[in-house]
Design a protein around this motif. Structure first.
Motif, short mmCIF file in Angstrom:
data_model
loop_
_atom_site.label_atom_id
_atom_site.label_comp_id
_atom_site.label_asym_id
_atom_site.label_seq_id
_atom_site.Cartn_x
_atom_site.Cartn_y
_atom_site.Cartn_z
N SER A 49 0.85 -1.19 0.00
CA SER A 49 0.00 0.00 0.00
C SER A 49 0.89 1.24 0.00
CB SER A 49 -0.91 0.01 1.23
OG SER A 49 -1.63 1.24 1.33
N SER A 77 -0.21 3.95 1.49
CA SER A 77 -0.67 4.69 2.67
C SER A 77 0.05 4.17 3.90
CB SER A 77 -2.18 4.51 2.84
OG SER A 77 -2.59 4.89 4.14
N SER A 78 0.78 5.03 4.58
CA SER A 78 1.48 4.62 5.80
C SER A 78 0.50 4.20 6.88
CB SER A 78 2.39 5.76 6.29
OG SER A 78 3.45 5.98 5.38
N ARG A 79 -0.68 4.79 6.89
CA ARG A 79 -1.70 4.40 7.87
C ARG A 79 -2.12 2.96 7.64
NH1 ARG A 79 -7.15 4.04 8.85
NH2 ARG A 79 -7.66 4.23 6.64
N ILE A 80 -2.36 2.59 6.40
CA ILE A 80 -2.74 1.22 6.08
C ILE A 80 -1.57 0.27 6.31
CG2 ILE A 80 -3.45 -0.33 4.23
CD1 ILE A 80 -5.72 1.33 5.36
N GLU A 117 -9.48 0.85 4.41
CA GLU A 117 -8.86 1.65 3.35
C GLU A 117 -9.85 2.68 2.81
OE1 GLU A 117 -6.17 0.39 -0.37
OE2 GLU A 117 -8.33 0.21 -0.79
N THR A 118 -9.49 3.93 2.89
CA THR A 118 -10.33 5.00 2.36
C THR A 118 -9.90 5.33 0.94
OG1 THR A 118 -8.85 6.75 3.15
CG2 THR A 118 -10.55 5.97 4.69
N GLU A 152 -8.78 8.13 0.10
CA GLU A 152 -7.53 8.86 0.26
C GLU A 152 -6.34 7.90 0.38
OE1 GLU A 152 -5.51 12.23 3.23
OE2 GLU A 152 -7.49 11.37 3.68
N ASP A 153 -6.54 6.80 1.13
CA ASP A 153 -5.49 5.78 1.23
C ASP A 153 -5.19 5.18 -0.14
OD1 ASP A 153 -5.21 5.92 4.07
OD2 ASP A 153 -7.00 4.67 4.29
N ALA A 193 -3.14 7.36 -2.28
CA ALA A 193 -1.73 7.31 -1.88
C ALA A 193 -1.02 6.13 -2.55
CB ALA A 193 -1.61 7.20 -0.37
N THR A 194 -1.76 5.04 -2.77
CA THR A 194 -1.19 3.90 -3.48
C THR A 194 -0.92 4.26 -4.94
OG1 THR A 194 -2.20 2.26 -2.02
CG2 THR A 194 -1.64 1.53 -4.25
#
Length: 435
Positions: free
Chosen positions: A260, A262-265, A305-306, A308-309, A312-313
């Motif tokens: 991913s 996204s660092s959050r994911i 996963e949004t 926005e996430d 980011a990918t």
């Protein structure tokens, strides 16, 4: 009755292909022979993969299809990661299964076959550290490009992944064993060796690293190419990066899954790297080897996963400009933490995101292929093509290259890359200049 012929059907990862080859060698050492194409075998080994959704159900369907028209069946061994996950349950779910053998117990297959011919239904899903390699016969024949497992298992425990449960803890094979097998493969005809591991760049033995191993293997005469897969970003050390710029036989290709952008994911996945640290690793790699081709893995639709996430990918795909990549929709694996997370993503959203991601990846793959038009390089011939006189091989960047030539599989041909498609290249043989 003792089986005289066998057939091994391997699914999934390259490590399963390697395991299938080693099982074939074990059975061959017992006097059995591989059944010819199209012929029925006395023993069928289904070497399964558990990564994909509904893997167990598909495995049992494959078992069911082995029943013959007259109602008989071959001796059936369920092997691999589905066997490891199902264990004794496999025998209950299908009376057709005679043997259940996990990935770390393949060395017992001949013994288990003997037990099955006496009416037993043996199961072995123990996870001893690497003892199976000691039981394998010496490699005598090899493909021009051959796999060599150096590391097995995983300690990373990504929240979506079953590998730590089906392959066991992260362990490295001893240095001397790997070098000896590599030399045997080259003596058997290998021109290229692909080092395998669930986290191959975590390989370590007595203070020596994968970079040290690669430098030693590069000294083997007649070995022309070295690759390794699959790597984890957290184990992408400076000495391994440096080896890409210093070891001529180490090919300019790196498969480095990010999953991913996204660092959050990534944190929810327990991936132990961030998007920023991953990009920093790619930058260091390109400084060491500017022509490197980067490949990756992606999962879309991970729980929570949004949009926005996901964007980011797409951004990390654009930043890295992957030469190739594998992308999948998230699928819940029973027993993994992600399977019980909240905010599971609807299927239709995952479908849409996967299509958008693959379109972006494909555009970069085509751009990479086009960027190599006009490049003079070498192709390792693997097999015949569809047309008369056409052969197919691999470039140093793992591109599939079609070449009109009279070379045989295993030969290395000097070519100029002259045309690019989404998934392959066309090469023209370069004329040799007289001295």
């Amino acid at each position: 009755m003792t089986p005289k012929t066998f057939k091994i059907k391997s699914f999934g990862c390259q490590m399963n292909v390697y395991d299938g080859e080693r099982m074939a060698e074990l059975l061959g050492a017992q006097g059995m022979s591989a059944a010819a194409e199209g012929e029925e075998a006395d023993l069928v080994v289904l070497n399964t993969c558990h990564i994909r959704e509904k893997a167990a159900e598909k495995a049992y369907s494959d078992v069911g299809r082995l029943r013959r028209e007259d109602g008989s069946k071959p001796l059936i061994a369920l092997a691999g990661c589905v066997a490891q996950a199902e264990g004794v349950e496999a025998k209950r779910r299908s009376q057709m299964i005679d043997i259940v053998v996990g990935p770390q117990a393949y060395h017992r297959l001949p013994e288990m076959v003997a037990e099955a011919t006496q009416g037993a239904r043996p199961v072995d899903t123990d996870l001893p550290p690497l003892s199976k390699f000691d039981a394998f016969p010496q490699r005598r024949r090899a493909n021009s490009s051959s796999f060599l497992t150096v590391q097995e298992g995983c300690d990373k425990f990504c929240t979506y992944c079953v590998v730590p449960y089906t392959r066991g803890a992260e362990v490295s094979r001893p240095w001397s064993d790997i070098v000896a097998e590599a030399e045997a493969l080259v003596n058997g005809g290998a021109r290229e060796i692909v080092l395998l591991g669930q986290n191959v760049n975590a390989w370590e033995h007595e203070g020596r690293t994968l970079a040290d191993l690669i430098r030693t293997l590069a000294g083997i005469e007649r070995l022309e190419r070295i690759r390794y897969t699959t790597s984890h970003p957290v184990n992408m050390s400076d000495d391994l990066i440096a080896a890409h710029g210093e070891v001529e036989k180490l090919m300019p290709y790196l498969h480095l899954p990010v999953q991913s952008g996204s660092s959050r994911i990534l944190k929810a996945m327990n991936r132990s790297h961030t998007a920023e640290s991953y990009l920093a690793t790619i930058e260091k790699m390109r400084l060491a080897r500017p022509d490197i081709a980067i490949s990756g893995d992606f999962i879309v639709g991970f729980p929570g996963e949004t949009e926005e996430d996901f964007e980011a990918t797409l951004q990390i795909v654009d930043a890295v400009r992957y030469a190739s990549a594998y992308s999948f929709k998230y699928s819940a694996r029973p027993g993994t933490p992600a399977a019980t997370m909240e905010d599971q993503i609807p299927r239709e959203i995952m479908d849409d995101r996967l299509q958008r991601l693959q379109a972006r990846i494909n555009s970069h793959q085509l751009a990479f292929n086009r960027s190599t038009i006009g490049v003079e390089t070498q192709v390792l011939i693997e097999r015949k093509g569809r047309h008369d006189g056409q052969m197919i091989g691999r470039s140093p960047w793992v591109q599939s290259v079609h070449v009109d030539c009279d070379a045989e599989p295993g030969e290395i041909v000097d070519v100029t890359l002259v045309a690019a498609g989404p998934n392959s290249m066309t090469g023209a043989v370069r004329e040799k200049v007289a001295a």
